[in-house]
Design a protein around this motif. Sequence first.
Motif, mmCIF file in Angstrom:
data_model
loop_
_atom_site.group_PDB
_atom_site.id
_atom_site.type_symbol
_atom_site.label_atom_id
_atom_site.label_comp_id
_atom_site.label_asym_id
_atom_site.label_seq_id
_atom_site.Cartn_x
_atom_site.Cartn_y
_atom_site.Cartn_z
ATOM 1 N N GLN A 69 44.765 40.826 39.941
ATOM 2 C CA GLN A 69 44.248 40.418 38.643
ATOM 3 C C GLN A 69 42.938 39.685 38.824
ATOM 4 O O GLN A 69 42.889 38.643 39.487
ATOM 5 N N ALA A 70 41.896 40.240 38.254
ATOM 6 C CA ALA A 70 40.583 39.615 38.279
ATOM 7 C C ALA A 70 40.415 38.770 37.011
ATOM 8 O O ALA A 70 41.096 39.009 36.008
ATOM 9 N N PRO A 71 39.520 37.795 37.032
ATOM 10 C CA PRO A 71 39.322 36.933 35.855
ATOM 11 C C PRO A 71 38.984 37.758 34.616
ATOM 12 O O PRO A 71 38.113 38.633 34.652
ATOM 13 N N GLY A 72 39.696 37.492 33.541
ATOM 14 C CA GLY A 72 39.441 38.172 32.285
ATOM 15 C C GLY A 72 39.985 39.580 32.192
ATOM 16 O O GLY A 72 39.754 40.269 31.196
ATOM 17 N N LYS A 73 40.695 40.005 33.221
ATOM 18 C CA LYS A 73 41.233 41.370 33.220
ATOM 19 C C LYS A 73 42.751 41.340 33.315
ATOM 20 O O LYS A 73 43.350 40.353 33.730
ATOM 21 N N GLU A 74 43.356 42.466 32.943
ATOM 22 C CA GLU A 74 44.800 42.575 33.049
ATOM 23 C C GLU A 74 45.213 42.801 34.503
ATOM 24 O O GLU A 74 44.434 43.289 35.324
ATOM 25 N N ARG A 75 46.461 42.459 34.774
ATOM 26 C CA ARG A 75 47.001 42.717 36.101
ATOM 27 C C ARG A 75 47.094 44.225 36.307
ATOM 28 O O ARG A 75 47.596 44.946 35.454
ATOM 29 N N GLU A 76 46.622 44.693 37.455
ATOM 30 C CA GLU A 76 46.625 46.126 37.708
ATOM 31 C C GLU A 76 47.345 46.462 39.004
ATOM 32 O O GLU A 76 47.355 45.684 39.963
ATOM 33 N N THR A 92 55.064 55.894 49.827
ATOM 34 C CA THR A 92 54.054 54.942 49.367
ATOM 35 C C THR A 92 53.242 55.577 48.237
ATOM 36 O O THR A 92 53.211 56.814 48.103
ATOM 37 N N PHE A 93 52.604 54.725 47.462
ATOM 38 C CA PHE A 93 51.799 55.207 46.340
ATOM 39 C C PHE A 93 50.655 54.235 46.134
ATOM 40 O O PHE A 93 50.838 53.023 46.266
ATOM 41 N N TYR A 94 49.467 54.780 45.810
ATOM 42 C CA TYR A 94 48.277 53.951 45.701
ATOM 43 C C TYR A 94 47.526 54.215 44.397
ATOM 44 O O TYR A 94 47.512 55.341 43.892
ATOM 45 N N ALA A 95 46.870 53.198 43.918
ATOM 46 C CA ALA A 95 45.927 53.385 42.826
ATOM 47 C C ALA A 95 44.735 54.179 43.360
ATOM 48 O O ALA A 95 44.362 54.053 44.528
ATOM 49 N N ASP A 96 44.139 54.989 42.501
ATOM 50 C CA ASP A 96 43.000 55.793 42.932
ATOM 51 C C ASP A 96 41.862 54.939 43.472
ATOM 52 O O ASP A 96 41.149 55.343 44.388
ATOM 53 N N SER A 97 41.722 53.754 42.929
ATOM 54 C CA SER A 97 40.604 52.889 43.310
ATOM 55 C C SER A 97 40.699 52.372 44.740
ATOM 56 O O SER A 97 39.687 51.925 45.307
ATOM 57 N N ASP A 144 36.880 44.562 44.475
ATOM 58 C CA ASP A 144 38.244 44.277 44.917
ATOM 59 C C ASP A 144 38.577 42.788 44.763
ATOM 60 O O ASP A 144 39.725 42.390 44.996
ATOM 61 N N THR A 145 37.607 41.988 44.396
ATOM 62 C CA THR A 145 37.841 40.561 44.220
ATOM 63 C C THR A 145 38.859 40.307 43.124
ATOM 64 O O THR A 145 38.717 40.795 42.000
ATOM 65 N N ALA A 146 39.900 39.566 43.464
ATOM 66 C CA ALA A 146 40.998 39.299 42.520
ATOM 67 C C ALA A 146 42.029 38.418 43.203
ATOM 68 O O ALA A 146 41.971 38.201 44.416
ATOM 69 N N VAL A 147 42.975 37.953 42.406
ATOM 70 C CA VAL A 147 44.185 37.365 42.966
ATOM 71 C C VAL A 147 45.174 38.509 43.185
ATOM 72 O O VAL A 147 45.427 39.301 42.271
ATOM 73 N N TYR A 148 45.699 38.577 44.382
ATOM 74 C CA TYR A 148 46.623 39.651 44.738
ATOM 75 C C TYR A 148 48.050 39.102 44.749
ATOM 76 O O TYR A 148 48.321 38.059 45.350
ATOM 77 N N TYR A 149 48.927 39.851 44.097
ATOM 78 C CA TYR A 149 50.330 39.470 43.988
ATOM 79 C C TYR A 149 51.214 40.549 44.586
ATOM 80 O O TYR A 149 50.947 41.739 44.407
ATOM 81 N N CYS A 150 52.272 40.142 45.252
ATOM 82 C CA CYS A 150 53.302 41.104 45.611
ATOM 83 C C CYS A 150 54.501 40.899 44.692
ATOM 84 O O CYS A 150 54.717 39.807 44.159
ATOM 85 N N THR A 204 54.516 51.650 39.084
ATOM 86 C CA THR A 204 53.168 51.113 38.897
ATOM 87 C C THR A 204 53.083 50.073 37.794
ATOM 88 O O THR A 204 52.039 49.457 37.621
ATOM 89 N N ARG A 205 54.147 49.877 37.045
ATOM 90 C CA ARG A 205 54.097 48.935 35.928
ATOM 91 C C ARG A 205 54.634 47.577 36.350
ATOM 92 O O ARG A 205 55.705 47.481 36.945
ATOM 93 N N PRO A 206 53.918 46.518 36.033
ATOM 94 C CA PRO A 206 54.423 45.170 36.360
ATOM 95 C C PRO A 206 55.810 44.913 35.799
ATOM 96 O O PRO A 206 56.615 44.220 36.431
ATOM 97 N N SER A 207 56.129 45.476 34.666
ATOM 98 C CA SER A 207 57.421 45.231 34.034
ATOM 99 C C SER A 207 58.580 45.836 34.817
ATOM 100 O O SER A 207 59.743 45.517 34.556
#
Length: 123
Positions: free
Chosen positions: A39-46, A58-63, A90-96, A105-108
Motif C-alpha cells: 500500500q502506497a500513500p493515498g492508494k488502495e492496498r494491492e 504461486t501467483f504474481y501481479a503483472d507489475s 514499488d515504494t510502499a508498505v508491504y504486508y503479508c 488476490t483479494r485482501p478480504s
Amino acid sequence: QVQLVESGGGLVQAGGSLRLSCAASGRTFSSYAVGWFRQAPGKEREFVAAISRIGISTFYADSVKGRFTISRDNAKNTVYLQMNSLKPEDTAVYYCAAGSRGYNTRPSDYDYWGQGTQVTVSS
C-alpha cells in the motif's frame, strides 16, 4: 490463530534488491496460503504475490512478474518475497497475510495480517 511479523524492508536505489520475510507463529502455518500486498500513500492496498499452502503454486501481479519471487519454508514458518530490479513505483508498505481459502488476490480472502514493513526505492 496466526501472528505474522514482516521484516527486511528498507531504502534501496532503483535497480537494487531486497528480501522480505514474513515470520509466522503457530503450528498450523502450513494450513494457510500466504499473500503479499502493498500500500502506497493515498492508494488502495494491492496484491503483489501469493503462494499456496505447501508452496507448489504461486501467483504474481503483472507489475512484479519476472522481478519478484515468493517462496516459503514451512519448517521455519516463514514466507519470503525476493524483490529484484526494484523501481520507485514499488515504494510502499508491504504486508503479508495468511488465509485458509487458498491463494487469492483479494485482501478480504485473508484472515491474518502482519503490521507491514516499509520499502522505499529511490530513483
